[in-house]
Enzyme design. Sequence first.
Site, PDB file in Angstrom:
ATOM      1  N   ARG A   1      -2.127 -11.676  -4.838  1.00 57.75           N
ATOM      2  CA  ARG A   1      -1.486 -10.745  -6.082  1.00 57.75           C
ATOM      3  C   ARG A   1      -1.894  -9.374  -5.962  1.00 57.75           C
ATOM      4  NH1 ARG A   1      -0.393 -16.306  -6.234  1.00 57.75           N
ATOM      5  NH2 ARG A   1       0.407 -16.712  -8.228  1.00 57.75           N
TER       6      ARG A   1
ATOM      7  N   ASP B   1     -14.231  -6.353  -5.212  1.00 59.89           N
ATOM      8  CA  ASP B   1     -12.859  -6.986  -4.875  1.00 59.89           C
ATOM      9  C   ASP B   1     -13.072  -8.684  -4.421  1.00 59.89           C
ATOM     10  OD1 ASP B   1     -10.414  -7.518  -4.266  1.00 59.89           O
ATOM     11  OD2 ASP B   1     -10.480  -6.412  -2.163  1.00 59.89           O
TER      12      ASP B   1
ATOM     13  N   CYS C   1       0.695 -12.357 -11.475  1.00 60.76           N
ATOM     14  CA  CYS C   1       1.996 -12.615 -10.981  1.00 60.76           C
ATOM     15  C   CYS C   1       2.736 -13.875 -11.062  1.00 60.76           C
ATOM     16  CB  CYS C   1       1.840 -12.307  -9.521  1.00 60.76           C
ATOM     17  SG  CYS C   1       3.433 -11.915  -8.803  1.00 60.76           S
TER      18      CYS C   1
ATOM     19  N   ARG D   1       6.268  21.932   5.678  1.00 58.93           N
ATOM     20  CA  ARG D   1       6.168  23.126   5.104  1.00 58.93           C
ATOM     21  C   ARG D   1       7.414  24.044   5.131  1.00 58.93           C
ATOM     22  NH1 ARG D   1       1.325  25.906   8.841  1.00 58.93           N
ATOM     23  NH2 ARG D   1       1.729  27.735   7.355  1.00 58.93           N
ATOM     24  N   HIS D   2       7.298  24.910   4.443  1.00 55.38           N
ATOM     25  CA  HIS D   2       8.756  25.787   4.544  1.00 55.38           C
ATOM     26  C   HIS D   2       8.915  26.231   5.876  1.00 55.38           C
ATOM     27  CE1 HIS D   2       5.754  28.992   4.486  1.00 55.38           C
ATOM     28  NE2 HIS D   2       5.025  28.571   3.366  1.00 55.38           N
TER      29      HIS D   2
ATOM     30  N   GLU E   1       1.791  27.379  -3.527  1.00 57.72           N
ATOM     31  CA  GLU E   1       0.678  27.367  -2.582  1.00 57.72           C
ATOM     32  C   GLU E   1      -0.578  27.878  -3.350  1.00 57.72           C
ATOM     33  OE1 GLU E   1      -0.718  26.751  -0.265  1.00 57.72           O
ATOM     34  OE2 GLU E   1      -0.697  27.977   1.418  1.00 57.72           O
TER      35      GLU E   1
END
Length: 474
Positions: free
Chosen positions: A33, A112, A143, A240-241, A310
């Site tokens: 699930r 868990d 589910c 990145r640019h 930035e």
Amino acid sequence: MRTRRSLISAQFADIANVAIAPCAIVMVGLPARGKTYMAKKLAHYLNWIGIDTRVFNVGEYRRKAVTQFMSSADFFRPDNTEALEIRDRCARDALEDLGCWLEGGGEVAVYDATNSSRSRRKMICEYLTNEHGFKTFFVESVCFNPEIVEANIREVKLSSPDYRNTNQDEAIADFKKRIAHYESQYETIDDVKDRDLSFIKIFDQGERYLVNRVQGHVESRVVYYLMNIHVLPKTIFLTRHGETESNVCGEIGGDRGLSDRGIQFALTLAEFLDKMNLTGLRVWTSLLKATIQTASGIRSPKEHWKALNEIDAGICEGMTYEDIRLKFPEEYAMRCKDKYHYRYPGGESYQDLVARLEPVIMELERQENVLVICSQAVARCLLAYFMELDSGELPYLDIPLHTVYKLTPVAYGCKVETYQLPPVAVDTYQPRTVDVMPLTSVERRARRKQTSECQEPDCCNQTKAVLYGRGIAT
């Protein structure tokens, strides 16, 4: 073209100013699930925003206690008393370790396991809340869609250590028997019978939610995150640019445009994405000139996020690292000592930046195919999230200019592929070692020569010995 300005509520603005009471997140649900997927994602998210979190998976305790043969479906039969005793002991061991970890200074622990009966959940509450005073919050995954369950079995469970060296069809049949054994005893969290519990129920991986008695900061963050993650096939591109005039000069911050090589990269990037032939690709940039210019040739819908701007360098905007070292030596030293938490005077820290980027992460979790074009510090934060890196590693990630990262989320992690596109750009990386000073202007000229930026061959000769000594020249 749409501009998105993300607002972060004061509640979520700065985790450093929030006192975290120890809290246990208890997973609930039948096998296949998505519990372990959610537990791992949740723990990573909480660690990323600065909350010390650890997962205690009962299945791992069981696998240490028994052989692979004893992990077949018969081991999970309700009438297998010997196996039931082993499973109960493993569950108790994990719970006790969880309690010790929280008492030792941990902030959030994720338990868990299936925790499939009301009596088991009552025992967990008594141990964690009544005996130790920890907050307890349940997360149940329900589910009803057989296609989702089948996909989870094939994509996740077949790679489990329980089925190592097992025929695929035999493994699937055995695991379905295991599910049937749990189903015969399963008791879901009931909104009437269990109304005193704090919980969220997630139906069919996010089709519907039921939330009850959410109390405190951590539980609010957990609900906020779980209601935003979606298990959809997706590809996230991060770059990145293109190279800017500031990059060439070694200056940080600012809003200068692309250099000639940056413009060439923008054209190459558009061609690269055209060849990918992605459906429904969306392009996200910051509000800064260089990111918008880099995206200009891409034929996909674009959104501009202020949150992607930035890191704000405050009074150091537009300076080189050499300038900062000479003009503000104390600030430079403090930043070298703790780069993640250091805040520029009048500006931001990496920790501040992570908080600012949280809405971006939430939206990325909900999207399918996205290209994010941003600056170096922002790229480090986003990449660290998907690569599950801690705050110690985050500020030192080397993310070269003109490099595209293709991120494909998989069962319990993220597949990362890199593409180096032409032309070669200036190297903007600053080394981690505190003993290594930033490059001087003379040394930067030598690096520019390596990337064809320097047009005066003789200007770098004087520094070659220095560069070899520092391991920079090759």
